[in-house]
Design an enzyme around this catalytic site. Structure first.
Site, PDB file in Angstrom:
ATOM      1  N   ASP A  83      57.297  72.968  87.144  1.00  0.00           N
ATOM      2  CA  ASP A  83      55.838  72.968  87.254  1.00  0.00           C
ATOM      3  C   ASP A  83      55.012  71.740  87.589  1.00  0.00           C
ATOM      4  O   ASP A  83      55.375  70.638  86.849  1.00  0.00           O
ATOM      5  CB  ASP A  83      55.351  73.398  85.615  1.00  0.00           C
ATOM      6  CG  ASP A  83      53.908  73.683  85.667  1.00  0.00           C
ATOM      7  OD1 ASP A  83      53.470  74.244  86.580  1.00  0.00           O
ATOM      8  OD2 ASP A  83      53.523  73.676  84.715  1.00  0.00           O
ATOM      9  N   ASP A 105      52.682  69.684  93.635  1.00  0.00           N
ATOM     10  CA  ASP A 105      51.276  69.783  93.607  1.00  0.00           C
ATOM     11  C   ASP A 105      50.674  68.653  94.343  1.00  0.00           C
ATOM     12  O   ASP A 105      50.656  67.416  93.717  1.00  0.00           O
ATOM     13  CB  ASP A 105      51.075  69.581  92.082  1.00  0.00           C
ATOM     14  CG  ASP A 105      49.542  69.827  91.910  1.00  0.00           C
ATOM     15  OD1 ASP A 105      48.804  69.879  92.832  1.00  0.00           O
ATOM     16  OD2 ASP A 105      49.110  69.806  90.663  1.00  0.00           O
ATOM     17  N   GLU A 142      49.984  73.716  96.556  1.00  0.00           N
ATOM     18  CA  GLU A 142      48.663  73.947  95.834  1.00  0.00           C
ATOM     19  C   GLU A 142      47.634  73.578  96.737  1.00  0.00           C
ATOM     20  O   GLU A 142      47.765  72.271  97.112  1.00  0.00           O
ATOM     21  CB  GLU A 142      48.528  73.207  94.331  1.00  0.00           C
ATOM     22  CG  GLU A 142      46.924  73.260  93.842  1.00  0.00           C
ATOM     23  CD  GLU A 142      46.979  73.310  92.367  1.00  0.00           C
ATOM     24  OE1 GLU A 142      48.111  73.662  91.658  1.00  0.00           O
ATOM     25  OE2 GLU A 142      45.956  72.906  91.969  1.00  0.00           O
ATOM     26  N   SER A 234      46.219  81.297  80.743  1.00  0.00           N
ATOM     27  CA  SER A 234      46.113  81.926  79.290  1.00  0.00           C
ATOM     28  C   SER A 234      44.695  82.569  79.263  1.00  0.00           C
ATOM     29  O   SER A 234      43.734  82.191  79.589  1.00  0.00           O
ATOM     30  CB  SER A 234      46.227  80.721  78.489  1.00  0.00           C
ATOM     31  OG  SER A 234      47.593  80.163  78.580  1.00  0.00           O
ATOM     32  N   THR A 277      49.269  77.843  77.379  1.00  0.00           N
ATOM     33  CA  THR A 277      48.649  77.479  76.221  1.00  0.00           C
ATOM     34  C   THR A 277      48.726  78.532  75.204  1.00  0.00           C
ATOM     35  O   THR A 277      48.595  78.401  73.822  1.00  0.00           O
ATOM     36  CB  THR A 277      46.887  77.428  76.698  1.00  0.00           C
ATOM     37  OG1 THR A 277      46.774  76.287  77.419  1.00  0.00           O
ATOM     38  CG2 THR A 277      46.014  77.504  75.343  1.00  0.00           C
TER      39      THR A 277
END
Ligand code: G3H
Ligand code: 13P
Ligand code: ZN
Length: 358
Positions: A83, A105, A142, A234, A277
């Site tokens: 991630d 990213d 991204e 989330s 989250t």
């Protein structure tokens, strides 16, 4: 069951019209919670580790843990994903430790905070995609940065720029998305549509002004074969806020991304839905409850078991809501070596040609 690549899993999800939650993991308890939920619902799994998770648990621990989970739950395909990789070294070292997918990213500079210019984003993402595809790993890129359309981005976002950002950076432009996917060859594209990391996303239940699902629809119209990724997804459920606050927590009232809006975005090409989250809140609520209700308790298992159960139930709800449930057993995993051969032959162009088992 061997580990599956993100590309094969999202191709399957696109073909069958479902989305896959990507849950962040840092430890064994979170891994077990996700796998129990996946087993109960026959759902394929994406587990992702941030750079923080890798330094918390250690690469060897994470790699062995995924190997153990794959052996314990042999019917469930697991994609292990980096991630928010911030540079080439982070992405390549993840692959070396058995990850089947990485996010480069490049929307932020390597410090993880400063919004990058477009040329930098394209160049570093294309470089990582080129290298990762040689060994069959998938790549998520991204474009534009996560952040609240309501105003200041929270420092708590963790990954993302802080302070007030130019609104044009907070919503991905569909024309630029077409150019980006073509020039980088990514397998999945993370887009900015008003979501942000952490619990404090929206000060009210979001409407179209602050959560721009319309942007997703517009990108999907331009890039119908590209797998879209929604970060900061989330839902920050009220009941989890209430459990935390009933047991000594002091979370100010906040709003996340409603599950029904995620389900709507899945109808418009979102295939990977990032959730951390909600996992943290599900577990932290139980830590607080046990600590308050049983002040004499000191066995960590008495805290961790209810925390795992709460996270498992939240994961199961998402597998069911996103349509992931029921698909694990119909997937025949393609090995990373075979994926590498397909990339090298040009058979897997920028998420346009589905990877199907022979
Ligand atoms: O993208 C953000 C995730 O919530 C990971 O957060 O860097 O604190 O592990 P972390
Ligand atoms: P949340 O903070 O909304 O769970 O988002 C997590 C995420 O996007 C990880 O990349
Ligand atoms: Zn994220």
């Amino acid at each position: 069951m061997a580990l599956i690549t993100l590309r094969q899993l999202l191709d399957h999800a696109a073909e069958h019209g479902y989305g896959v939650p990507a849950f962040n993991i840092n430890n064994m308890e979170q891994g077990l919670a996700i796998m129990e939920a996946a087993q109960a619902t026959d759902a394929p799994v994406i587990m992702q580790a941030s750079r923080g998770a890798r330094s918390y648990a250690g690469d060897i621990m994470l790699a062995k843990m995924i190997e153990a989970l794959a052996a314990m739950y042999p019917r469930i395909p697991i994609c292990m994903h980096q991630d928010h990789g911030n540079d080439e070294a982070t992405c390549l070292s993840a692959i070396r430790h058995g990850f089947t997918s990485v996010m480069m990213d490049g929307s932020l500079e390597a410090d993880g905070r400063t919004p990058a210019d477009y040329d930098y984003t394209v160049a570093i993402t294309a470089r990582v995609a080129g290298m990762a595809h040689w060994v069959g790993s998938s790549v998520e890129g991204e474009l534009d940065v996560l952040g609240a359309l309501e105003g200041e981005s929270e420092a708590e976002d963790g990954h993302g720029a802080t302070g007030r950002l130019d609104p044009s950076m907070l919503l991905t432009d569909p024309d630029q998305a077409v150019d980006f996917v073509r020039r980088t060859g990514v397998d999945a594209l993370a887009i900015a549509c008003g979501t942000s990391h952490g619990a404090y996303k929206f000060s009210r239940k979001p409407d179209g002004d602050i959560l721009a699902i319309g942007v997703i629809e517009a990108i999907h119209r331009r890039l119908p074969d590209t797998h879209l990724v929604m970060h900061g997804s989330s839902s920050v459920p009220q009941e989890l806020q209430d459990i935390i606050n009933r047991h000594g927590g002091e979370m100010p009232q906040t709003f996340g991304v409603p599950v029904e809006e995620i389900v709507r975005s899945i109808r418009h090409g979102v295939r990977k839905v990032n959730i951390d989250t909600d996992c943290r809140m599900a577990m932290a609520g139980q830590f607080r409850r046990v600590a308050q209700e049983s002040p004499r308790e000191f066995d960590p298992r008495k805290f961790l078991k209810p925390a795992m159960d709460a996270m498992r139930d939240m994961c199961r709800d998402r597998f069911e809501a996103f349509g992931t449930a029921g698909h694990a057993s119909s997937i025949r995993v393609i090995a990373m070596d075979e994926m590498a051969t397909r990339y090298a032959s040009g058979a897997l162009d920028a998420a346009a040609t589905p990877a199907k088992a022979a």
